[in-house]
Design an enzyme around this catalytic site. Structure first.
Site, PDB file in Angstrom:
ATOM      1  N   LYS A  13      43.466  33.458  38.615  1.00  0.00           N
ATOM      2  CA  LYS A  13      44.793  34.102  38.704  1.00  0.00           C
ATOM      3  C   LYS A  13      44.937  34.864  40.027  1.00  0.00           C
ATOM      4  CE  LYS A  13      44.517  36.741  35.065  1.00  0.00           C
ATOM      5  NZ  LYS A  13      43.201  36.518  34.476  1.00  0.00           N
ATOM      6  N   ARG A 127      31.854  34.952  41.816  1.00  0.00           N
ATOM      7  CA  ARG A 127      32.692  36.028  42.371  1.00  0.00           C
ATOM      8  C   ARG A 127      31.828  37.259  42.689  1.00  0.00           C
ATOM      9  NH1 ARG A 127      37.881  37.397  38.994  1.00  0.00           N
ATOM     10  NH2 ARG A 127      36.514  38.425  37.508  1.00  0.00           N
ATOM     11  N   ARG A 139      32.041  44.298  40.735  1.00  0.00           N
ATOM     12  CA  ARG A 139      32.754  44.867  39.587  1.00  0.00           C
ATOM     13  C   ARG A 139      31.799  45.118  38.424  1.00  0.00           C
ATOM     14  NH1 ARG A 139      38.190  41.493  38.454  1.00  0.00           N
ATOM     15  NH2 ARG A 139      37.667  42.223  36.364  1.00  0.00           N
TER      16      ARG A 139
HETATM   17  P1  AMP Z   1      41.262  42.165  35.452  1.00  0.00           P
HETATM   18  O1  AMP Z   1      40.987  42.569  36.865  1.00  0.00           O
HETATM   19  O2  AMP Z   1      42.634  41.667  35.251  1.00  0.00           O
HETATM   20  O3  AMP Z   1      40.211  41.250  34.913  1.00  0.00           O
HETATM   21  O4  AMP Z   1      41.179  43.509  34.570  1.00  0.00           O
HETATM   22  C1  AMP Z   1      39.999  44.277  34.520  1.00  0.00           C
HETATM   23  C2  AMP Z   1      40.054  45.209  33.334  1.00  0.00           C
HETATM   24  O5  AMP Z   1      41.168  46.113  33.470  1.00  0.00           O
HETATM   25  C3  AMP Z   1      40.274  44.544  31.999  1.00  0.00           C
HETATM   26  O6  AMP Z   1      39.073  44.045  31.424  1.00  0.00           O
HETATM   27  C4  AMP Z   1      40.868  45.693  31.172  1.00  0.00           C
HETATM   28  O7  AMP Z   1      39.884  46.613  30.800  1.00  0.00           O
HETATM   29  C5  AMP Z   1      41.750  46.385  32.199  1.00  0.00           C
HETATM   30  N1  AMP Z   1      43.118  45.800  32.218  1.00  0.00           N
HETATM   31  C6  AMP Z   1      43.714  45.136  33.220  1.00  0.00           C
HETATM   32  N2  AMP Z   1      44.949  44.763  32.892  1.00  0.00           N
HETATM   33  C7  AMP Z   1      45.146  45.170  31.631  1.00  0.00           C
HETATM   34  C8  AMP Z   1      46.218  45.067  30.715  1.00  0.00           C
HETATM   35  N3  AMP Z   1      47.351  44.429  31.028  1.00  0.00           N
HETATM   36  N4  AMP Z   1      46.062  45.620  29.482  1.00  0.00           N
HETATM   37  C9  AMP Z   1      44.947  46.275  29.135  1.00  0.00           C
HETATM   38  N5  AMP Z   1      43.889  46.399  29.952  1.00  0.00           N
HETATM   39  C10 AMP Z   1      43.980  45.861  31.197  1.00  0.00           C
END
Ligand code: AMP
Length: 303
Positions: A13, A127, A139
């Protein structure tokens, strides 16, 4: 253009969003990135989110909805945005719908990146290795254990959005296992097909405002204008009726049937059912419908 990119962690994404940002001059709104920035800056939201994120759980809906609501009001989002990692629950999606309605904005499409789960661990490990090689911090949630929980969250809480947006006829599915370039190409093809890739789409409110500007408001129309309007409506109805009669006389299937057939061939050409249905109202579908009609006439002539 306003888009949502939907897909499990590691589906690409972020990579695709960055490419679309460059191509269309819109902004990428990644809730994950915003939350990580809040964690780094130790803001109250960051402090609350830190442990939740590290454990691979979802941050409460009201926090992320609040972040997105503020962010889409920023001037750089005026040309459009790509939501990456949001919404992640049906409640977030419902609140987003409400938000967009209040802001008189419409969503052009939801692009789902479909990937094999078995490939995701390798992608996430890759990654992490790339971040390490660049000397960046890895991360905390890019570990096999946390990824397993994030995937379970995706399956349980985010996957229902596929049906949610399919019901709204907004869902477009792309094979996220293809090489990056091909995935980008496919997304761009879909965006062109639905007419989202060109000029910014007008919202209902914007269309209403434009109509009000170019024509006197209905209640202020003069008698003559009203009569002219009615006459145009009657003429259009008559024309449509005549068209139907003409098709029937020539033994042609009605236009609706032809459009359905065009949608079917669009599906065969690799478009998703929802896209095919949506493009049923667009210019390209009308073109395909015409083509299909021509083909049908030729076939009949041969028979
Ligand atoms: P991502 O970078 O999108 O993989 O997000 C990393 C982490 O941020 C996720 O595992 C959640 O803990 C939190 N997070 C990101 N976006 C959301 C969302 N829309 N709703 C809830 N938690 C989120």
């Amino acid at each position: 253009m306003r888009l949502i990119l939907l897909g499990p962690p590691g589906s690409g994404k972020g990579t695709q969003a960055q490419r679309l940002v460059q191509r269309y001059g819109i902004v990428q709104l990644s809730t994950g990135e915003m939350l990580r920035a809040a964690v780094a800056a130790q803001t109250p939201i960051g402090l609350e989110a830190k442990h939740i994120m590290e454990a691979g759980h979802l941050v409460p809906d009201e926090i992320v909805v609040g972040i997105i609501s503020d962010r889409i009001d920023e001037p750089d989002a005026v040309n459009g945005f790509i939501l990456d990692g949001f919404p992640r629950t049906v409640r977030q999606a419902e609140e987003l719908d409400e938000l967009l309605k209040q802001k008189r904005m419409t969503l052009d499409a939801v692009v789902e990146l479909k990937v094999n789960e078995s490939a995701l661990l390798a992608r996430v490990e890759n990654r992490a290795a790339e971040s390490r090689a660049r000397g960046e911090e890895v991360r905390a949630d890019d570990t096999p254990e946390v990824l397993t929980r994030r995937l379970a969250n995706y399956r349980g809480q985010t996957e229902p959005l596929i049906h949610y947006y399919a019901d709204q006829r907004k869902l477009m599915t792309v094979d996220g296992m293809m090489p990056i370039e091909e995935v980008t190409g496919e997304i761009q093809r879909i965006l062109s097909a639905i007419g989202a890739a060109g000029a910014k789409k007008e919202t209902k409110g914007e269309r209403k405002a434009a109509r009000a500007k170019s024509a006197p408001a209905k209640k202020h129309r003069t008698g003559a204008a009203k009569t002219a309007g009615k006459a145009t409506g009657r003429a259009a109805k008559k024309k449509a009726g005549a068209k139907r009669a003409k098709s029937a006389a020539k033994g042609r299937p009605p236009a609706k049937k032809v459009a359905k057939k065009a949608a079917k061939s669009a599906r065969k050409a690799g478009l998703t059912a929802s896209l095919a249905a949506r493009s049923g109202t667009g210019k390209s579908a009308r073109k395909s419908a015409k083509k299909a009609a021509k083909k049908a006439t030729k076939k009949r002539a041969k028979a």
